[in-house]
Design an enzyme around this catalytic site. Structure first.
Site, short mmCIF file in Angstrom:
data_model
loop_
_atom_site.label_atom_id
_atom_site.label_comp_id
_atom_site.label_asym_id
_atom_site.label_seq_id
_atom_site.Cartn_x
_atom_site.Cartn_y
_atom_site.Cartn_z
N PHE A 135 0.82 -1.23 0.00
CA PHE A 135 0.00 0.00 0.00
C PHE A 135 0.85 1.26 0.00
O PHE A 135 0.43 2.31 0.48
CB PHE A 135 -0.96 0.01 1.19
CG PHE A 135 -1.73 -1.27 1.35
CD1 PHE A 135 -2.69 -1.64 0.44
CD2 PHE A 135 -1.48 -2.11 2.42
CE1 PHE A 135 -3.38 -2.83 0.58
CE2 PHE A 135 -2.17 -3.31 2.57
CZ PHE A 135 -3.13 -3.67 1.65
N GLU A 189 -5.86 1.33 -6.91
CA GLU A 189 -6.10 2.47 -6.03
C GLU A 189 -7.44 3.15 -6.29
O GLU A 189 -7.96 3.86 -5.43
CB GLU A 189 -4.96 3.48 -6.18
CG GLU A 189 -3.64 2.94 -5.67
CD GLU A 189 -2.46 3.82 -6.04
OE1 GLU A 189 -1.73 4.23 -5.12
OE2 GLU A 189 -2.26 4.09 -7.23
#
Length: 731
Positions: A246, A692
């Site tokens: 992430f 994302e």
């Protein structure tokens, strides 16, 4: 010969749609899945090299000052301790994503509380940890730092390339029939990847092998070599499996450099793993933000003015700042525009890329403001957004590539049943629960990055894909297998994809949602190279070559190869298509919430999301990525918040007990729908990024639904009970 493509023209030839088999796009299971669920996939801390010893990082106990003594002698006398290291090459904090060079070095100058300043190495982890806890640091000039980005003593900078003043926004606000002028705040976030950061360093002479948990080996290898001041040819990084990133594992980090220095000195493999608390304290955070949004609309709801000013923070000396207005520039119309970025320099953990940097929080504030404008103008929120989709980029003479934005809004509304929503707040109750619906748009910039890949067609007719690209849980092993299988007419079982080795051709790395399209394009081109070679062997044109079921026409591939394997190389680079049009991905969210009128508890009851991201390379892994984004959106809306003590800058909630993330009972069934789309401008395989996109605006759908349920606007995230209780309507 390498098949090299610079993306200067749209890829109007859609090769993957014309092949006789079509594994690409299907919901194929992950080839790496069985290894992960059986525990045979080797993560960073599981290499168990012979003679491995253990290192534990020591962190600064003051937020600012200079380390003058680390008390090495006393620690060296402890049982099992092999070394105490405080090398000038140590890193202050991880490298920013795509840095490609050493970040700020030197452990003695302390910039934040928790900064790594030393390493204790011992025969066992317990002995190393004990030594690290016992080490007594001495400082010179220890002083109070600056901890609050909005404090008057916080130095502020205005990056020159992120300031926009177009037209006259102030006049547009005065002329507007409807307007919004509000400030929204979002807290810092932590990536909280399941696998803590870890590096295992070992040397053979002058050659270093680092086994670590990293996302972008093509950059990490240069950062590692530069930090250690060694030749990059003498460095190898292995990262075949990464337990989540992430953004937190984009750049080479302190544990890697410390492990490498200690390993060279001791002549043994050294493993340095971070505790969960160390991850929170010394790994990249998402910056908090203060966002001032102004919207000016005419009587039809059309925007005539748009303002978005942002304040974020970072350590002194860091170039990165959260690009909060990234999507605001292109998603909605409005000829009068002002966007200003300020960066506060504070003594907090380094800020960097956390999933969807920019849009993750910028779209949330913008979509809250759009909801407020919809209420002020009495226009349906979906319709308001559709009226403000610009024909061309509102700030430059630039068109758009494929853009199914309106389609995502309409399809989401249809699937969710948006027409059943009562637009007046606090009108629907079920017992002591107030029920409401809200929606928001999603948008995320799309990028193509340089990437290389090698595909070997083995003598037996099977294929091997090699690239240093990583799989951080996103499905890279699957999609590269699917592309190669289709291009070569093989089954998935006949293709082995090998990743995460810096000795392989340099891929794009996993980050920015560019990994799938970039690495996938490189594999696609390598397979085109192989198809050319096979066609030449058969004496036919590549356009007429039919590869299916392991055969080339009426011959088996192994027969065509006749014992000689073939190697194809692919190399993709971005080109003019990245500049000539605005490339982005789009979507929509629709949420239904229930807010308890007695306790203020919020439950998300339904969530529908629709996304358009070019060609979907694997329906299952793409949908899974969108589930993760939507869940993170729920977390942003209701749970996640980094809390710093402004007396000394220390992070208060530095573990998963106190940094709250959504769990099973917080998340409803999520309906994700992926639109059929091809974007010829984006890549030769018409794919764009999706990982994302699922996060970019989702939290706003939840908070907009809370307003519809209760009539309470919360502009300071997350929406905890205390921010609702005293404003809830009477039961």
């Amino acid at each position: 010969m390498t098949r090299h493509l610079v993306m200067d023209e749209p890829a109007t030839k859609r090769v993957l749609d014309e092949l006789p088999q079509s594994l690409t796009g299907k919901p194929m299971d992950r080839p790496d899945g069985p290894k992960k669920v059986t525990g045979t996939a080797t993560y960073a801390h599981e290499w168990n090299l012979p003679g491995t010893v253990y290192g534990v990082l020591v962190r600064a106990t003051v937020p600012k000052g200079k380390v003058t003594d680390i008390g090495k002698d006393a620690i060296m006398a402890l049982p099992g301790v092999l070394g105490v290291f405080n090398d000038e090459r140590f890193l202050r904090n991880p490298a920013q994503g795509t840095a490609d060079e050493a970040p700020i070095q030197g452990p003695d100058e302390v910039a934040y509380l928790g900064q790594p300043v030393a390493l204790v190495v011992a025969a066992s982890f317990e002995q190393a940890r004990h030594g690290a806890h016992q080490l007594q640091l001495k400082y010179d000039g220890a002083a109070d730092g600056v901890f609050d980005p909005e404090a008057t003593n916080a130095p502020h900078e205005r990056p020159e390339d992120d300031q926009l003043d177009q037209g006259d926004l102030d006049q547009a606000m005065r002329d507007a029939k409807f307007s919004v002028d509000q400030i929204y705040r979002t807290p810092g976030h932590n990536s909280a990847a399941m696998e803590p950061h870890c590096s295992v360093a070992s040397w053979e002479g002058d050659k270093l092998t680092l086994r670590g948990s990293y996302q972008m080996l093509n950059y990490n290898i240069n950062e590692l070599a530069d930090s250690l001041n060694v030749d990059v040819e003498n460095v190898r990084i292995l990262s075949p499996y990464v337990g989540g990133g992430f953004g937190s594992k984009l750049g080479i980090a302190p544990e890697a450099i410390a492990a490498a220095i200690a390993s060279k000195d001791l002549g043994k493999p050294v493993v340095v793993a971070l505790s969960r608390q160390q991850v929170f304290e010394s790994v990249m955070r998402r910056s908090e933000s203060r966002q001032h949004i102004r919207l000016a609309a005419d009587e039809s709801g059309k925007l005539i003015g748009l303002g978005h000013d942002s304040l974020v923070s970072n350590l002194p000396g860091e170039d990165f700042y959260e690009p909060v207005m990234q999507a605001t520039h292109f998603i909605y119309t409005g000829e009068n525009r002002r966007m200003q970025m300020e960066v506060a320099r504070v003594n907090r953990t380094c800020a960097g890329s956390v999933r969807a940097p920019g849009e993750a929080i910028g779209m949330v504030a913008l979509e809250n403001a759009m909801d407020e404008l919809a209420e002020a103008s009495d226009i349906d929120p979906v319709e308001l957004r559709k009226r403000n989709i610009p024909e061309r980029h509102p700030e430059k003479d630039q068109g758009y590539s494929s853009r199914p934005f309106a389609e995502a809004l309409d399809e989401g509304a249809r699937r969710f049943g948006w027409d059943k929503r009562n637009p007046k707040p606090a009108q629907t109750r079920e017992g002591e629960w107030w029920i409401g619906m809200g929606m928001a748009s999603a948008a995320r910039v799309n990028m193509l990055k340089e990437a290389k890949a090698r595909v070997i067609l083995n003598a037996d007719g099977t294929a091997t894909v090699e690239t240093d690209m990583t799989d951080i849980g996103t499905g890279t092993y699957a999609i590269l297998t699917q592309i190669a299988a289709d291009m070569l007419g093989l089954t998935a079982e006949q293709v082995e994809t090998r990743l995460g080795d810096s000795d392989f051709p340099r891929g794009s790395g996993s980050g920015g949602s560019f990994g799938a399209s970039s690495a996938g394009s490189a594999v696609f081109l390598a397979c085109q190279d192989l198809r050319d070679q096979i066609a030449a062997k058969l004496g036919v044109e590549e356009d007429g070559l039919v590869l299916e079921d392991g055969r080339a026409g009426d011959k088996g591939l192994s027969e065509v190869l006749n014992g000689d394997p073939l190697t194809g190389e692919g190399h993709i680079e971005p080109g003019k298509t990245s500049e000539e049009v605005r490339q982005a991905t789009y979507g929509s969210y629709f949420a239904e919430v229930a807010v308890n009128g007695v306790t203020g508890e919020t439950r998300v009851r339904r969530l529908t999301a629709v996304f358009g991201a070019g060609r979907i390379l694997n329906e299952k892994t793409a949908t899974s990525q969108c589930y993760g984004g939507c869940i993170w959106g729920i977390g942003m809306a209701l749970h996640e918040e980094l809390l710093f003590d402004n007396r000394d800058g220390h992070l208060v909630n530095r573990d998963l007990a106190e940094y709250h993330v959504p769990t099973n009972l917080d998340v409803p069934q999520i309906d994700v729908h992926l639109l059929e789309e091809r974007d010829d401008w984006a890549s030769p395989i018409q794919a764009k990024g999706i990982g994302e996109l699922g996060l970019c605006g989702g939290a706003a759908a939840v908070t907009n639904a809370i307003y519809n349920a209760t009539g309470v606007r919360v502009r300071d995230y997350p929406v905890t009970l205390d921010k609702l209780l005293d404003q809830l309507p009477e039961m």
